[in-house]
Design a protein around this motif. Structure first.
Motif, mmCIF file in Angstrom:
data_model
loop_
_atom_site.group_PDB
_atom_site.id
_atom_site.type_symbol
_atom_site.label_atom_id
_atom_site.label_comp_id
_atom_site.label_asym_id
_atom_site.label_seq_id
_atom_site.Cartn_x
_atom_site.Cartn_y
_atom_site.Cartn_z
ATOM 1 N N THR A 87 -2.489 4.787 12.949
ATOM 2 C CA THR A 87 -1.404 3.942 12.440
ATOM 3 C C THR A 87 -1.760 2.467 12.553
ATOM 4 O O THR A 87 -1.353 1.656 11.707
ATOM 5 N N TRP A 135 -3.869 1.707 9.560
ATOM 6 C CA TRP A 135 -3.043 1.644 8.354
ATOM 7 C C TRP A 135 -2.278 0.319 8.291
ATOM 8 O O TRP A 135 -2.158 -0.279 7.213
ATOM 9 N N VAL A 181 -6.378 6.151 3.152
ATOM 10 C CA VAL A 181 -6.020 7.303 3.978
ATOM 11 C C VAL A 181 -7.263 8.129 4.276
ATOM 12 O O VAL A 181 -7.520 8.520 5.429
ATOM 13 N N LEU A 234 1.473 15.924 5.147
ATOM 14 C CA LEU A 234 2.213 14.776 4.636
ATOM 15 C C LEU A 234 3.475 15.187 3.901
ATOM 16 O O LEU A 234 4.554 14.616 4.126
ATOM 17 N N ILE A 279 1.074 5.446 0.043
ATOM 18 C CA ILE A 279 0.242 6.540 0.545
ATOM 19 C C ILE A 279 -0.377 7.330 -0.597
ATOM 20 O O ILE A 279 -1.518 7.775 -0.509
ATOM 21 N N GLN A 339 0.845 -1.183 0.000
ATOM 22 C CA GLN A 339 0.000 0.000 0.000
ATOM 23 C C GLN A 339 0.889 1.245 0.000
ATOM 24 O O GLN A 339 1.722 1.424 0.875
ATOM 25 N N ILE A 397 3.377 8.479 7.343
ATOM 26 C CA ILE A 397 1.928 8.448 7.471
ATOM 27 C C ILE A 397 1.491 8.725 8.904
ATOM 28 O O ILE A 397 0.518 9.435 9.149
ATOM 29 N N TRP A 446 6.406 12.479 4.334
ATOM 30 C CA TRP A 446 5.777 11.242 3.862
ATOM 31 C C TRP A 446 5.694 10.158 4.931
ATOM 32 O O TRP A 446 5.518 8.983 4.624
ATOM 33 N N LEU A 469 -4.286 10.480 -3.405
ATOM 34 C CA LEU A 469 -4.051 9.806 -2.138
ATOM 35 C C LEU A 469 -4.612 8.395 -2.191
ATOM 36 O O LEU A 469 -5.535 8.098 -2.964
ATOM 37 N N ASN A 470 -4.068 7.539 -1.384
ATOM 38 C CA ASN A 470 -4.618 6.203 -1.211
ATOM 39 C C ASN A 470 -6.022 6.341 -0.618
ATOM 40 O O ASN A 470 -6.215 7.060 0.365
#
Length: 279
Positions: free
Chosen positions: A239, A242, A142, A198, A107, A105, A206, A204, A138-139
């Motif tokens: 987190t 994620w 997110v 970000l 970001i 995955q 997350i 970067w 963006l993913n």
């Protein structure tokens, strides 16, 4: 007066005749070599510099077919060892086999698949989440994670601090006259701020980007132990979600713990609001 005779000095009178030229065909006598010059000694020969004794020969190289046999034997040993390890521990194959493995995955990957473990009120927005992901590069997970923790999909949620809408955006991020509860406007303002966190502050990361979204850019430069308690909880839940997305097994223990820790009431209100709007 009588003339005085010149005295005899013993010297021969100087001749007035011109000296005769030497004959060209007669070479001058060679000058003997100086006795002070050193005679050049001959350089020692290889035979003279070698130590006396029996000459040693280098070991003969093995024939080519013997070298090939040794190489094949080595390859066979390596393959046998690899097969034995895979038989003893088959899970190693999942780590080294590049096929049929879930893609990592990223970001900023808007085409990443949206996980299915989110609350039903969040998955209600799945088509819009995928469209927003492409719009803001963006993913989609997110956006779904922020929505899950902030409002659980309630478009009219308002916090005690004054944060509004699906992404719980503070009023200072909106322009005058904007409808702050409009889902498209609310997500646009929220994701603009998240992208700033970000790319500009979190480099970067997350987790840091999500902490920045909740607690402001200042938390990025402070030790986590000094963050507000709410931001520490936010970081832990976000987190964890994620990591569940990256694992890709379709389940989220983090979400289950979040719901048990008080998130269920937020999702209950969100489901009621969506049901009212649908009726």
């Amino acid at each position: 007066m009588a003339k005085k005779e010149p005295e005899q000095t013993g010297k021969r009178p100087t001749s007035t005749r011109k000296p005769s030229r030497p004959r060209e065909d007669v070479k001058p006598p060679e000058r003997p070599a100086s006795s002070s010059r050193k005679k050049q000694e001959p350089a020692p020969t290889k035979a003279a510099s070698r130590p006396r004794g029996k000459r040693t020969q280098p070991p003969p190289e093995p024939p080519r077919h013997k070298r090939n046999l040794r190489l094949r034997a080595l390859i066979a040993v390596v393959l046998f060892t690899l097969v034995a390890v895979l038989i003893i521990e088959p899970s190693i194959l999942d780590a080294i086999w590049p096929f049929d493995a879930p893609a990592p995955q990223a970001i900023a990957d808007p085409d990443a698949p949206l996980a299915t473990f989110y609350a039903p009120a969040v998955l209600h927005w799945a088509p819009q989440i995928e469209a927003w992901a492409r719009a803001y590069e963006l993913n989609p997970n997110v956006i779904a994670i922020v929505m899950q923790i902030e409002s659980c999909g309630d478009p009219e949620a308002i916090s005690f601090a004054g944060a509004l809408g699906l992404m719980q955006v503070m009023p200072l991020h909106f322009d005058d006259g904007e409808n702050m509860l409009n889902p498209d406007t609310n997500v646009r303002r929220g994701m603009n701020f998240f992208n700033e966190c970000l790319r500009q502050y979190a480099d970067w990361d997350i987790g840091l980007a999500l902490a920045c979204y909740n607690g402001g850019p200042g938390v990025v430069y402070r030790d986590m132990s000094t963050w507000p308690a709410e931001t520490q909880r936010y970081y832990r839940w976000a987190t964890g979600l994620w990591e569940d997305v990256v694992r890709g097994d379709g389940e989220s223990p983090t979400l289950d713990n979040w719901l048990e820790s008080g998130g269920q009431s937020l999702c209950t209100r969100a489901a009621s609001r969506i049901a009212e709007e649908a009726s």
